[in-house]
Design a protein around this motif. Structure first.
Motif, mmCIF file in Angstrom:
data_model
loop_
_atom_site.group_PDB
_atom_site.id
_atom_site.type_symbol
_atom_site.label_atom_id
_atom_site.label_comp_id
_atom_site.label_asym_id
_atom_site.label_seq_id
_atom_site.Cartn_x
_atom_site.Cartn_y
_atom_site.Cartn_z
ATOM 1 N N LEU A 100 38.334 47.105 45.108
ATOM 2 C CA LEU A 100 37.524 46.438 43.847
ATOM 3 C C LEU A 100 36.580 47.004 44.649
ATOM 4 O O LEU A 100 35.563 47.671 43.367
ATOM 5 N N GLU A 101 36.050 46.914 45.146
ATOM 6 C CA GLU A 101 34.787 47.123 45.617
ATOM 7 C C GLU A 101 34.079 48.608 46.172
ATOM 8 O O GLU A 101 33.421 48.637 46.407
ATOM 9 N N LYS A 102 35.675 49.349 46.348
ATOM 10 C CA LYS A 102 35.261 51.064 46.108
ATOM 11 C C LYS A 102 35.165 51.401 45.061
ATOM 12 O O LYS A 102 34.749 52.698 44.841
ATOM 13 N N MET A 103 35.555 50.501 43.926
ATOM 14 C CA MET A 103 35.611 51.525 42.378
ATOM 15 C C MET A 103 35.080 50.609 40.999
ATOM 16 O O MET A 103 34.462 49.717 41.401
ATOM 17 N N ASN A 104 34.111 51.925 40.535
ATOM 18 C CA ASN A 104 34.167 51.038 39.184
ATOM 19 C C ASN A 104 34.966 51.208 38.639
ATOM 20 O O ASN A 104 35.998 52.308 38.386
ATOM 21 N N VAL A 105 35.979 50.482 37.299
ATOM 22 C CA VAL A 105 36.898 50.256 36.831
ATOM 23 C C VAL A 105 37.235 49.632 35.620
ATOM 24 O O VAL A 105 36.370 48.944 35.786
ATOM 25 N N VAL A 106 37.523 50.300 34.651
ATOM 26 C CA VAL A 106 37.888 49.691 33.708
ATOM 27 C C VAL A 106 39.766 50.088 32.782
ATOM 28 O O VAL A 106 40.584 50.528 33.220
ATOM 29 N N SER A 107 39.691 48.530 32.399
ATOM 30 C CA SER A 107 41.232 48.812 32.020
ATOM 31 C C SER A 107 41.099 48.398 30.375
ATOM 32 O O SER A 107 40.656 47.855 29.497
ATOM 33 N N VAL A 108 42.015 49.026 29.474
ATOM 34 C CA VAL A 108 42.328 49.207 28.332
ATOM 35 C C VAL A 108 44.008 48.575 27.910
ATOM 36 O O VAL A 108 44.548 49.844 28.312
ATOM 37 N N SER A 109 44.291 47.349 27.491
ATOM 38 C CA SER A 109 45.826 47.184 27.098
ATOM 39 C C SER A 109 45.417 47.790 25.812
ATOM 40 O O SER A 109 44.992 46.710 24.325
#
Length: 228
Positions: A93-102
């Motif tokens: 997670l430190e290597k990325m910006n992330v978002v998740s949609v359910s």
């Protein structure tokens, strides 16, 4: 080679079967989508679906202690597959910006999950994408026990096509007790962005692939708009 944490959504289905799933602003490197851009894309994906759930990177990081607790309590067979299931998620997670949609389905074991990981380094994005090939080669079938419940997972390759520079797809069958969930996942790599669309609990593989491809292409177009 050290196995990286495999951020594949079928694992969420596995944890849901065992009863363990629980439903900020991050600086961005050059070319990387920032938290606001990811939030905008997530909101476009959800549209007017008031049952959709958006989880941003900061929320995912807040869940790391729970994930670590589950990882330490989990016994994976064969043991060599442990890192695929319980690798260092915090490090990834430190290597990325992330978002998740359910996007919930008709039952708790059905639905669609969309993930967008924007890496600071395109090489890390490509390496994460390559893990789908690694799990097919090394751990196409494995099991794990958690809270006294045995869960088995089988993974097989599927054919898929998106507008991304690289596309891969897998189908995961997750079984616990008398329940089996099929999850079709399409992964698309474009530059330093990895899109994963997982259709969980479907009964028609071809239909699930078509749905996942269409949604992946929608997200790819939104990413292009943000990066152009």
């Amino acid at each position: 080679m050290k196995k990286r944490a495999l951020l594949l959504f079928p694992l969420a289905a596995a944890l849901l079967l065992t009863g363990c799933a629980e439903a900020g602003s991050t600086a961005a490197a050059a070319g990387q989508l920032d938290a606001q851009a990811l939030s905008d894309i997530a909101n476009e994906v959800t549209g007017d679906n008031n049952k959709a759930v958006i989880i941003d990177g900061e929320s995912l990081k807040a869940q790391i202690p729970l994930a670590e607790k589950a990882r330490k309590a989990m016994k994976v067979t064969p043991e060599s597959c442990t890192e695929f299931v319980g690798g260092d998620i915090a490090e990834e997670l430190e290597k990325m910006n992330v978002v998740s949609v359910s996007l919930p389905g008709a039952t708790p074991l059905q639905g669609v999950q969309v993930g967008l990981a924007s890496y600071s380094d395109p090489a890390d994005a490509a390496a994460n994408m390559a893990q789908a090939d690694e799990i097919l080669k090394d751990c196409a079938n494995f099991s794990f026990s958690l809270q006294g419940q045995e869960t088995t997972m089988g993974v097989k390759p599927l054919s898929a096509k998106t507008t991304a520079s690289k596309t891969s797809a897998i189908q995961t069958s997750t079984s616990a007790s008398d329940t089996t969930i099929s999850t079709v996942s399409v992964n698309a790599l474009e530059g330093q962005n990895v899109i994963t669309v997982a259709v969980m609990g479907g009964t028609d593989t071809h239909q699930d692939i078509a749905q996942a491809q269409e949604l992946a292409d929608t997200v790819l177009k939104l990413v292009e708009e943000k990066t152009s």
